[in-house]
Design a protein around this motif. Sequence first.
Motif, PDB file in Angstrom:
ATOM      1  N   GLY A  89       0.798  -1.224   0.000  1.00  0.00           N
ATOM      2  CA  GLY A  89       0.000   0.000   0.000  1.00  0.00           C
ATOM      3  C   GLY A  89       0.830   1.271   0.000  1.00  0.00           C
ATOM      4  O   GLY A  89       0.303   2.373   0.178  1.00  0.00           O
ATOM      5  N   LEU A  90       2.112   1.134  -0.240  1.00  0.00           N
ATOM      6  CA  LEU A  90       3.017   2.285  -0.198  1.00  0.00           C
ATOM      7  C   LEU A  90       2.997   3.019  -1.538  1.00  0.00           C
ATOM      8  O   LEU A  90       3.119   2.388  -2.600  1.00  0.00           O
ATOM      9  N   VAL A 245       8.692  -5.603   0.364  1.00  0.00           N
ATOM     10  CA  VAL A 245       8.879  -4.197   0.718  1.00  0.00           C
ATOM     11  C   VAL A 245       9.332  -4.189   2.164  1.00  0.00           C
ATOM     12  O   VAL A 245       8.631  -4.695   3.049  1.00  0.00           O
ATOM     13  N   LEU A 246      10.514  -3.634   2.404  1.00  0.00           N
ATOM     14  CA  LEU A 246      11.048  -3.463   3.747  1.00  0.00           C
ATOM     15  C   LEU A 246      11.049  -1.975   4.067  1.00  0.00           C
ATOM     16  O   LEU A 246      11.423  -1.156   3.231  1.00  0.00           O
ATOM     17  N   GLU A 247      10.632  -1.649   5.296  1.00  0.00           N
ATOM     18  CA  GLU A 247      10.608  -0.248   5.729  1.00  0.00           C
ATOM     19  C   GLU A 247      11.167  -0.117   7.133  1.00  0.00           C
ATOM     20  O   GLU A 247      11.065  -1.038   7.948  1.00  0.00           O
ATOM     21  N   GLU A 248      11.724   1.033   7.401  1.00  0.00           N
ATOM     22  CA  GLU A 248      12.038   1.376   8.781  1.00  0.00           C
ATOM     23  C   GLU A 248      10.719   1.369   9.551  1.00  0.00           C
ATOM     24  O   GLU A 248       9.701   1.870   9.068  1.00  0.00           O
ATOM     25  N   GLY A 256       0.415   3.779   8.988  1.00  0.00           N
ATOM     26  CA  GLY A 256      -0.567   2.765   9.343  1.00  0.00           C
ATOM     27  C   GLY A 256      -0.440   1.488   8.549  1.00  0.00           C
ATOM     28  O   GLY A 256      -1.437   0.801   8.287  1.00  0.00           O
ATOM     29  N   ALA A 257       0.772   1.136   8.162  1.00  0.00           N
ATOM     30  CA  ALA A 257       0.993  -0.050   7.335  1.00  0.00           C
ATOM     31  C   ALA A 257       0.787  -1.335   8.126  1.00  0.00           C
ATOM     32  O   ALA A 257       1.011  -1.388   9.336  1.00  0.00           O
TER      33      ALA A 257
END
Length: 420
Positions: A89-90, A245-248, A256-257
Amino acid sequence: MNRSVAITGIGVVAPGGIGRKAFWDLLVSGRTATRTISLFDPGRFRSRMAAEVDFDPALHGLTPREVRRLDRAAQFAVVSARECIADSGLEFAALDPHRVGVSVGSAVGGTTTLEQEYLVLSDSGRKWEVDGAYLSPHLYDAFVPSSLAAEVAWTAGAEGPATVVSTGCTSGLDAVGHARDLIAEGSADVMLAGAADTPISPIAVACFDAVRATSVRNDDPAHASRPFDRGRDGFVIAEGAAMFVLEELEHARARGAHVYGLLSGYATRCNAYHMTGLKKDGREMAEAVRFALAEARRAPEAVDYVNAHGSGTKQNDRHETMAFKLALGDHAYRVPVSSIKSMVGHSLGAIGSIEIAACALAMEYGAVPPTANLHERDPECDLDYVPNEAREARLDTVVSVGSGFGGFQSAMVLTRADAA
């Protein structure tokens, strides 16, 4: 490293199921996707089985131009990247592109295209003097593995660090580990990470025939991959891809992921010993597991599930069993251990990422995938390998390991975000 790294998107192209849902359904059902090779005539080979992906590039959104330009491995990487982006959803277009990177693993890169084009160029090996006019204008993309990272970067508009990791059968683990480290150290905020390999080609099959690493249970391919079973006789080659998908973590929480889990620890070691052989004591793999757990700040007793490399070769399964006992102590006898290669085969550099996807989904759905085809216990492999049927369990801490030719040993620790 003080920034936590979250998985917020998963995309999978795997034998028996394209897309993360179909992939998970296959695993929890205990079904196998291994069969006689159909991509070419395997009759002259010692091992004639594989876990193939039933893949229609047009059905999965690739244009005729993309199909012509991209090697099969690159097609898998792009399709799985698109799925993980959609899942996350990014809005990548709203991000600073210089803070978005790519890390892709592959053991054999564009082997499929290289072999096909050589056969065309040489008239199936009959001509030494060749005419380059017969070659595809896109052959260079198959020749350089960096094209995998480039294609994924173009898919997302990523202008940050872009890397291809090739460490044999640990490539998929190491590529995700590298991406995790870039986010943790602050070099990127978002990474597209994973791996793709399509080694079901005559040259790759011949290579493993030469070292007798693959199963010869050609009369029963559906049951040929049998990790930890007394009757195991080698792995079954496969193809596939998985991207994430990797995120901090705070970046993910701020929007709100949905967080599948955290990549809390990672380590890799080399035994500096032998190209294909393994030391019996499993010390290097045990050291990778120990270091990854220490980085994750998890005691051995906290591990709820171990996703084994579990290739189904005699020496690998014994080696891993010893490594788990060294790393986890008595807890090794209580923790469930399983190998999904029993169902989806061994896709070389891609499998490490596919197994991370399995671990993240196992935490998501509260189930341990089984080891299929495990019917007769090997006395030297005496742990709980979850034979044949999935098992419900809450999983807060999961370890996934990989072992590769050249002596590479890698481990990743995944933890639930709400248990961190």
